[in-house]
Design a protein around this motif. Structure first.
Motif, PDB file in Angstrom:
ATOM      1  N   TYR A 173       0.838  -1.202   0.000  1.00 36.56           N
ATOM      2  CA  TYR A 173       0.000   0.000   0.000  1.00 36.56           C
ATOM      3  C   TYR A 173       0.878   1.260   0.000  1.00 36.56           C
ATOM      4  O   TYR A 173       0.610   2.219  -0.726  1.00 36.56           O
ATOM      5  N   ASN A 174       1.949   1.247   0.798  1.00 37.69           N
ATOM      6  CA  ASN A 174       2.815   2.427   0.882  1.00 37.69           C
ATOM      7  C   ASN A 174       3.658   2.615  -0.366  1.00 37.69           C
ATOM      8  O   ASN A 174       4.204   3.699  -0.580  1.00 37.69           O
ATOM      9  N   GLU A 175       3.797   1.578  -1.201  1.00 32.03           N
ATOM     10  CA  GLU A 175       4.516   1.731  -2.461  1.00 32.03           C
ATOM     11  C   GLU A 175       3.829   2.732  -3.387  1.00 32.03           C
ATOM     12  O   GLU A 175       4.463   3.281  -4.290  1.00 32.03           O
ATOM     13  N   GLN A 176       2.549   2.974  -3.158  1.00 29.38           N
ATOM     14  CA  GLN A 176       1.817   3.945  -3.977  1.00 29.38           C
ATOM     15  C   GLN A 176       2.360   5.359  -3.780  1.00 29.38           C
ATOM     16  O   GLN A 176       2.154   6.225  -4.631  1.00 29.38           O
ATOM     17  N   TYR A 177       3.045   5.579  -2.657  1.00 32.65           N
ATOM     18  CA  TYR A 177       3.586   6.897  -2.359  1.00 32.65           C
ATOM     19  C   TYR A 177       5.069   6.999  -2.699  1.00 32.65           C
ATOM     20  O   TYR A 177       5.734   7.950  -2.304  1.00 32.65           O
ATOM     21  N   LYS A 178       5.577   6.002  -3.429  1.00 35.97           N
ATOM     22  CA  LYS A 178       7.001   5.971  -3.739  1.00 35.97           C
ATOM     23  C   LYS A 178       7.426   7.209  -4.523  1.00 35.97           C
ATOM     24  O   LYS A 178       8.443   7.838  -4.224  1.00 35.97           O
ATOM     25  N   ASP A 179       6.650   7.582  -5.543  1.00 36.69           N
ATOM     26  CA  ASP A 179       7.001   8.753  -6.357  1.00 36.69           C
ATOM     27  C   ASP A 179       6.963  10.031  -5.527  1.00 36.69           C
ATOM     28  O   ASP A 179       7.808  10.922  -5.705  1.00 36.69           O
ATOM     29  N   ASP A 180       5.998  10.131  -4.619  1.00 40.80           N
ATOM     30  CA  ASP A 180       5.901  11.320  -3.782  1.00 40.80           C
ATOM     31  C   ASP A 180       7.057  11.387  -2.788  1.00 40.80           C
ATOM     32  O   ASP A 180       7.597  12.460  -2.518  1.00 40.80           O
ATOM     33  N   GLN A 181       7.448  10.228  -2.244  1.00 36.77           N
ATOM     34  CA  GLN A 181       8.616  10.199  -1.369  1.00 36.77           C
ATOM     35  C   GLN A 181       9.869  10.587  -2.134  1.00 36.77           C
ATOM     36  O   GLN A 181      10.723  11.321  -1.619  1.00 36.77           O
ATOM     37  N   GLN A 182       9.965  10.115  -3.373  1.00 43.27           N
ATOM     38  CA  GLN A 182      11.110  10.454  -4.210  1.00 43.27           C
ATOM     39  C   GLN A 182      11.162  11.957  -4.462  1.00 43.27           C
ATOM     40  O   GLN A 182      12.228  12.577  -4.348  1.00 43.27           O
ATOM     41  N   SER A 183      10.024  12.546  -4.783  1.00 39.92           N
ATOM     42  CA  SER A 183       9.977  13.994  -5.036  1.00 39.92           C
ATOM     43  C   SER A 183      10.365  14.771  -3.783  1.00 39.92           C
ATOM     44  O   SER A 183      11.118  15.749  -3.855  1.00 39.92           O
ATOM     45  N   GLU A 184       9.850  14.324  -2.639  1.00 41.90           N
ATOM     46  CA  GLU A 184      10.147  15.020  -1.382  1.00 41.90           C
ATOM     47  C   GLU A 184      11.638  14.938  -1.063  1.00 41.90           C
ATOM     48  O   GLU A 184      12.254  15.918  -0.639  1.00 41.90           O
ATOM     49  N   GLN A 185      12.263  13.787  -1.289  1.00 38.22           N
ATOM     50  CA  GLN A 185      13.688  13.627  -1.029  1.00 38.22           C
ATOM     51  C   GLN A 185      14.512  14.506  -1.967  1.00 38.22           C
ATOM     52  O   GLN A 185      15.495  15.138  -1.538  1.00 38.22           O
ATOM     53  N   ILE A 186      14.121  14.549  -3.248  1.00 47.42           N
ATOM     54  CA  ILE A 186      14.854  15.372  -4.209  1.00 47.42           C
ATOM     55  C   ILE A 186      14.747  16.850  -3.837  1.00 47.42           C
ATOM     56  O   ILE A 186      15.738  17.594  -3.881  1.00 47.42           O
ATOM     57  N   PHE A 187      13.556  17.296  -3.444  1.00 48.29           N
ATOM     58  CA  PHE A 187      13.381  18.697  -3.067  1.00 48.29           C
ATOM     59  C   PHE A 187      14.159  19.012  -1.788  1.00 48.29           C
ATOM     60  O   PHE A 187      14.697  20.122  -1.644  1.00 48.29           O
ATOM     61  N   THR A 188      14.214  18.071  -0.855  1.00 43.67           N
ATOM     62  CA  THR A 188      14.984  18.292   0.364  1.00 43.67           C
ATOM     63  C   THR A 188      16.454  18.487   0.036  1.00 43.67           C
ATOM     64  O   THR A 188      17.102  19.427   0.520  1.00 43.67           O
ATOM     65  N   ILE A 189      17.002  17.600  -0.802  1.00 47.97           N
ATOM     66  CA  ILE A 189      18.412  17.706  -1.191  1.00 47.97           C
ATOM     67  C   ILE A 189      18.654  19.009  -1.950  1.00 47.97           C
ATOM     68  O   ILE A 189      19.652  19.704  -1.724  1.00 47.97           O
ATOM     69  N   ALA A 190      17.730  19.352  -2.868  1.00 48.04           N
ATOM     70  CA  ALA A 190      17.899  20.575  -3.664  1.00 48.04           C
ATOM     71  C   ALA A 190      17.874  21.812  -2.772  1.00 48.04           C
ATOM     72  O   ALA A 190      18.678  22.746  -2.955  1.00 48.04           O
ATOM     73  N   SER A 191      16.951  21.850  -1.808  1.00 47.11           N
ATOM     74  CA  SER A 191      16.859  23.021  -0.930  1.00 47.11           C
ATOM     75  C   SER A 191      18.107  23.133  -0.050  1.00 47.11           C
ATOM     76  O   SER A 191      18.615  24.238   0.184  1.00 47.11           O
ATOM     77  N   LEU A 192      18.628  21.988   0.435  1.00 49.90           N
ATOM     78  CA  LEU A 192      19.850  22.023   1.239  1.00 49.90           C
ATOM     79  C   LEU A 192      21.031  22.516   0.412  1.00 49.90           C
ATOM     80  O   LEU A 192      21.854  23.320   0.895  1.00 49.90           O
ATOM     81  N   LEU A 193      21.123  22.031  -0.832  1.00 49.00           N
ATOM     82  CA  LEU A 193      22.213  22.489  -1.706  1.00 49.00           C
ATOM     83  C   LEU A 193      22.105  23.986  -1.988  1.00 49.00           C
ATOM     84  O   LEU A 193      23.097  24.712  -1.948  1.00 49.00           O
ATOM     85  N   ALA A 194      20.885  24.427  -2.290  1.00 53.60           N
ATOM     86  CA  ALA A 194      20.693  25.841  -2.621  1.00 53.60           C
ATOM     87  C   ALA A 194      21.058  26.729  -1.443  1.00 53.60           C
ATOM     88  O   ALA A 194      21.770  27.741  -1.605  1.00 53.60           O
ATOM     89  N   ILE A 195      20.598  26.368  -0.247  1.00 51.53           N
ATOM     90  CA  ILE A 195      20.884  27.209   0.918  1.00 51.53           C
ATOM     91  C   ILE A 195      22.367  27.146   1.272  1.00 51.53           C
ATOM     92  O   ILE A 195      22.963  28.145   1.688  1.00 51.53           O
ATOM     93  N   PHE A 196      23.002  25.974   1.064  1.00 51.90           N
ATOM     94  CA  PHE A 196      24.429  25.843   1.366  1.00 51.90           C
ATOM     95  C   PHE A 196      25.271  26.699   0.419  1.00 51.90           C
ATOM     96  O   PHE A 196      26.183  27.424   0.853  1.00 51.90           O
ATOM     97  N   ILE A 197      24.964  26.631  -0.879  1.00 51.42           N
ATOM     98  CA  ILE A 197      25.737  27.419  -1.856  1.00 51.42           C
ATOM     99  C   ILE A 197      25.513  28.907  -1.626  1.00 51.42           C
ATOM    100  O   ILE A 197      26.451  29.719  -1.704  1.00 51.42           O
ATOM    101  N   ALA A 198      24.255  29.289  -1.325  1.00 48.52           N
ATOM    102  CA  ALA A 198      23.977  30.698  -1.062  1.00 48.52           C
ATOM    103  C   ALA A 198      24.732  31.173   0.181  1.00 48.52           C
ATOM    104  O   ALA A 198      25.264  32.292   0.213  1.00 48.52           O
ATOM    105  N   CYS A 199      24.800  30.340   1.216  1.00 45.41           N
ATOM    106  CA  CYS A 199      25.508  30.718   2.437  1.00 45.41           C
ATOM    107  C   CYS A 199      27.014  30.772   2.224  1.00 45.41           C
ATOM    108  O   CYS A 199      27.709  31.550   2.890  1.00 45.41           O
ATOM    109  N   LEU A 200      27.532  29.943   1.311  1.00 41.20           N
ATOM    110  CA  LEU A 200      28.947  30.059   0.960  1.00 41.20           C
ATOM    111  C   LEU A 200      29.250  31.460   0.447  1.00 41.20           C
ATOM    112  O   LEU A 200      30.235  32.096   0.843  1.00 41.20           O
ATOM    113  N   GLY A 201      28.401  31.928  -0.462  1.00 38.78           N
ATOM    114  CA  GLY A 201      28.594  33.276  -0.995  1.00 38.78           C
ATOM    115  C   GLY A 201      28.437  34.335   0.075  1.00 38.78           C
ATOM    116  O   GLY A 201      29.194  35.317   0.127  1.00 38.78           O
ATOM    117  N   LEU A 202      27.443  34.153   0.961  1.00 35.70           N
ATOM    118  CA  LEU A 202      27.223  35.117   2.039  1.00 35.70           C
ATOM    119  C   LEU A 202      28.417  35.144   2.986  1.00 35.70           C
ATOM    120  O   LEU A 202      28.834  36.210   3.451  1.00 35.70           O
TER     121      LEU A 202
END
Length: 883
Positions: free
Chosen positions: A747-776
């Motif tokens: 049943y929880n496999e139905q949310y696999k794509d949503d979990q994948q999207s959430e993980q990708i967005f988490t990694i992307a947001s961490l990368l974006a904030i890290f790179i921005a803070c490097l510049g700051l």
């Protein structure tokens, strides 16, 4: 006395101007000395001799300037040497730029691989421009399953259709057996990736054969298998002509291997390991008496249809002709036929497809956009730090301009520095990609590599974008640095002018706007995912184990053995409850049907669709699903054959769609579905599928199915209990593989794509904030260095550490606050649109936006405060003594 004029003329003719004047002076001085020593005549001859002796290659080569102009290679070498020295001198800024750019480039390339792969799916078919899939649209849903006779009628009626291919997915899955001869033992496997296909399959689609005939599927009882399947069943033996036996819902059917095809590529929506000839279903009564499976059938929608349209044909006009013809045959049918280009099939909105690789066009574009934004953030860091440090190189520019350097030379120099920094970052990025490739593949569920970028010339876009960004970022820095006026620079006036503050703050606003928007998106996705996973499903899925039913051995004793198997399960102490059904929660229903109405239907009632679930009388109790009215079906009713069933149950959603006033009012009423069926009970609405879909109106057909057996087990010593069930299964159904799964995991496999999207967005947001803070961090380091004397004076005059930290930090927190104001409404709107795809969704909470803003401020403050506190604690004697 003067030397010979002709000799002097010859000297000026062959020597460069800056050398001729010096040589003429020396020769003239020597000439005057010789007159006194040897006389005028001898001095003249010796002068002529000296001039002639000077006419050698090193002197007669004409040079315009005193110092030779270096060639382009020499200049480039000089520029690179200066670039290396500049990077080494500013180690902190160089490290920040290099790390930020490397992370941005690695992220961009990895995501570019994913985007390139998704765009390349199904793109290798030679007939792709003229291939179309036929869909049905009833204004509520669009689905690809048609009656098999539609393709035959279409080709007869419309000359635009050159050929067609029908594919029946899912209905051919079962147990395949090869009875080896001699030393070869019998091999039997459950195959869940199979299909029935027309003989035109290999001519319409570009899947090369390894052995056999392209036309093999035109004959009944023939199967084409993949190379992997051939090796699994036959090893090194040539499989052509060998016999395989398929046991499935149609019973036991023998097939002959007619072809072996290369394994379908990873960028294909088709993934079948076995293709059985569709002509096997062509008997007048269907296969083994299954009337709905006839190939001339125009009623049962179970097959996917693909059309090869003649070149230059207008497929929209053909679609109109199809619907006009359909309207003449069935005026009451309001469904419309749609033609979907196969090139758009993978990234179109997901239908009720069997294809496991179906993508999402919006997600692909969104992911590509995120990759671009992260890389742009890294480039903005370079622009920010380079323009902030421009004053340090202002004197260098002024001196170079004073001694004759042009803007072109200076721009070339600074572009060389930018290119060098980007090349170093790219080298580091390639190393990161090699390390992160496997985790990224696991995250996306794709087999990706940099080779994927070569498909469809996607590499040209990737390389072009990286090169363009390098030139633009480096070009802007070069423009800023070369516009300084030498007079102002050398007088020191330039140091008193604030240069580029607004630009740098604008870039910081952009960087943090992207970062905050990604943080908000991640928070909303996580909240929605948790909402779906923790929502009350109106049933209990824990401790439920599902056994897949047998396919082999359905002889005259099968019914008796099935009953004995169920009886044995009921006597196990570890089994709390069990049931049989044709569908389980987390899977699709048995099928969907229309034409189900009340005895006196309203107009349009016969077009409404209902989900159908075959289940026995234990189904509700095993899954913990409640009855809201009436009673459960009986065991006797479940043992009746399909055509003898007279009683059904429905859920609350079906009560509404059928038009009954209440659940209790529906009990005892009848519905028409070819015959009258009495409603004996109303089941409480439960989520048979994920919360992304609305609850369907369901008709429960009482049947003791053998397809799934669900068992509720006690949790102690689970492996031993599963082994006990396996022993019973093998005892009553020998020759069948023992397959099982846990319902909650499925049943929880139905949310696999949503979990994948959430993980990708988490990694992307961490990368974006890290790179921005490097510049700051780099900007804060530079600004505190520039204000060292000011800080020292303030401390001498009595300023506290806290006041100095506040003074230095507020200038950096201001753009972050502006970024929060900009990003919050944009992210709110975007995520509200994203939530529209869910039937059961959350309301975006204000605290998600507030938390993202607080995190951004906190991270920025922590980044800036490190340098601010360090500067505030510095001994003022050191800073003032240096002045």
């Amino acid at each position: 006395m003067k030397p010979p004029c002709l000799a002097t003329f010859l000297l000026h003719l062959f020597c460069p101007p800056h050398r001729a004047e010096e040589l003429e002076g020396d020769l003239n001085e020597l000439f005057q000395e010789r007159i006194a020593e040897v006389g005028l005549q001898n001095a003249r001859w010796r002068y002529v001799r000296d001039v002639i002796s000077l006419l050698r290659p090193s002197l007669i080569k004409r040079e315009k300037f005193e110092y030779s102009r270096p060639n382009s290679i020499t200049m480039l070498r000089n520029y690179l040497k200066i670039a290396f020295r500049s990077l080494a001198k500013n180690r902190v800024y160089s490290l920040i730029n290099t790390v930020g750019l490397a992370l941005g480039m690695a992220t961009f390339v990895l995501i570019a691989e994913y985007v390139a792969f998704e765009r390349s799916v199904d793109g290798f078919h030679k007939n792709l421009p003229n291939l179309y899939r036929v869909l049905m649209d009833n204004n509520r849903q669009t689905y690809p399953q048609l009656a098999p006779g539609v393709a035959m009628v279409g080709k007869q009626q419309f000359g635009e259709i050159q050929d067609y291919c029908r594919i029946a997915n899912g209905i051919s899955d079962g147990i395949v057996t090869w009875s080896g001869t001699g030393k070869a033992a019998q091999k039997s496997f459950r195959e869940t990736s199979t299909a029935y296909a027309d003989g035109s399959f290999f001519s319409l689609f570009t899947f090369p054969l390894a052995d056999g005939s392209l036309l093999s599927l035109q004959q009944p009882n023939v199967v084409a298998i993949s190379e992997t399947a051939a090796h699994k069943y036959f090893g090194d033996t040539r499989p052509i002509g060998k016999a395989l036996t398929l046991n499935n819902q149609f019973g036991k059917t023998a097939f002959t291997v007619g072809a072996v095809y290369r394994d379908f590529p990873t960028n294909s929506d088709f993934r079948a390991n076995m293709l059985f000839s569709l002509q096997t279903l062509a008997s007048p009564a269907g296969l083994n008496g299954n009337d709905w499976a006839r190939l001339d059938n125009l009623e049962s929608n179970f097959i996917d249809t693909y059309l090869l349209v003649r070149p230059q044909s207008d497929y929209l006009a053909l679609e109109t002709k199809f619907n006009d013809f359909k309207k003449k045959l069935k005026p009451e049918d309001t469904e419309m036929i749609r033609l979907q280009p196969v090139k758009n099939m993978h990234l179109s909105r997901s239908l009720s497809d069997y294809y496991q690789t179906n993508g999402n066009l919006r997600f692909v574009y969104l992911l590509g956009g995120i990759a671009l934004l992260i890389l742009i953030i890294a480039w903005f860091n370079y622009i920010n730090l380079s323009t902030a440090g421009a004053l340090q190189r202002a004197k260098e520019v002024g001196v170079r301009k004073t001694v004759g350097a042009g803007n072109g030379q200076l721009i070339t120099q600074f572009l060389s520095e930018s290119l060098l920094l980007n090349l170093i970052s790219l080298s580091l990025a390639l190393g990161l990609i090699s390390v992160l490739q496997q985790p990224f593949n696991q995250l996306t569920g794709r087999v990706l590599s940099t080779d994927v970028l070569l498909r469809g010339n996607f590499w040209a876009f990737t390389v072009g974008f990286l090169l363009a960004g390098t030139l633009l970022s480096g070009g802007y820095v070069a423009f800023v640095l070369t516009k300084f006026r030498p007079v102002q620079v050398l007088k020191g006036a330039i140091s008193r002018v604030g240069q580029g503050v607004t630009l740098r703050q604008s870039l910081v606003v952009f960087q943090f706007s992207v970062s905050i928007a990604l943080m908000i998106a991640t928070g909303v996705m996580l909240q929605q995912l948790r909402h779906m996973q923790t929502q009350d499903l109106s049933m209990k899925l824990d401790q439920l184990l599902v056994l897949r039913g047998p396919d082999v051995g359905k002889d005259s004793t099968f019914k008796t053995r099935s009953g004995a198997f169920r009886q044995s399960i009921s006597q196990l102490a570890s089994v709390q409850a069990f049931c049989t059904s044709g569908s389980v929660p987390g899977n699709w229903y048995n099928f969907s049907a229309d034409g189900i109405t009340r005895p006196n239907p309203q107009p349009g009632d016969n077009q409404k669709t209902y989900a159908v679930v075959n289940a026995d009388h234990r189904f509700l109790g095993t899954y913990g699903i409640k009855l809201v009215a009436g009673q459960n079906v009986t065991a006797a009713e479940c043992d009746k054959p399909w055509n003898a069933i007279t009683k059904v149950m429905i859920n609350e959603r079906a009560v509404e769609q059928l038009g009954f006033l209440s659940s209790s009012a529906a009990v005892g009423q009848k519905i028409k579905w070819g015959r009258d069926l009495e409603i004996v009970g109303v089941v409480k609405n439960y989520h048979h599928q994920s919360l992304k879909q609305a609850i369907e109106p369901i008709i429960f057909i009482p049947q003791t199915s053998v397809y799934y057996t669900t068992v509720r087990l006690t949790t102690e010593q689970l492996p031993a209990k599963i082994a006990e069930l396996e022993g019973l299964f093998n005892q009553y159904f020998p020759g069948n593989p023992f397959d099982y799964f846990f319902v909650d995991e499925r049943y929880n496999e139905q949310y696999k794509d949503d979990q994948q999207s959430e993980q990708i967005f988490t990694i992307a947001s961490l990368l974006a904030i890290f790179i921005a803070c490097l510049g700051l961090f780099g900007l804060a380091t530079y600004m505190t260095e520039q204000r060292t004397k000011e800080i020292g004076v303030r401390k001498v005059l009595g300023a506290s550490v806290a006041s100095i930290v506040t003074l230095l930090s507020k200038d950096f927190l201001k753009p972050v606050a502006i970024a929060i104001v900009i990003a919050s409404p944009i992210a709110w709107y975007a995520m509200d649109r994203w939530l529209q795809d869910f039937a059961y969704k959350i309301d975006i909470s204000w605290w998600v936006v507030g938390l993202a803003g607080l995190l951004a401020v906190g991270i920025a403050l922590a980044t800036v405060s490190f340098q601010s506190i360090r500067a505030a604690l510095m001994n003022p004697v050191k800073s003032l003594r240096s002045e």
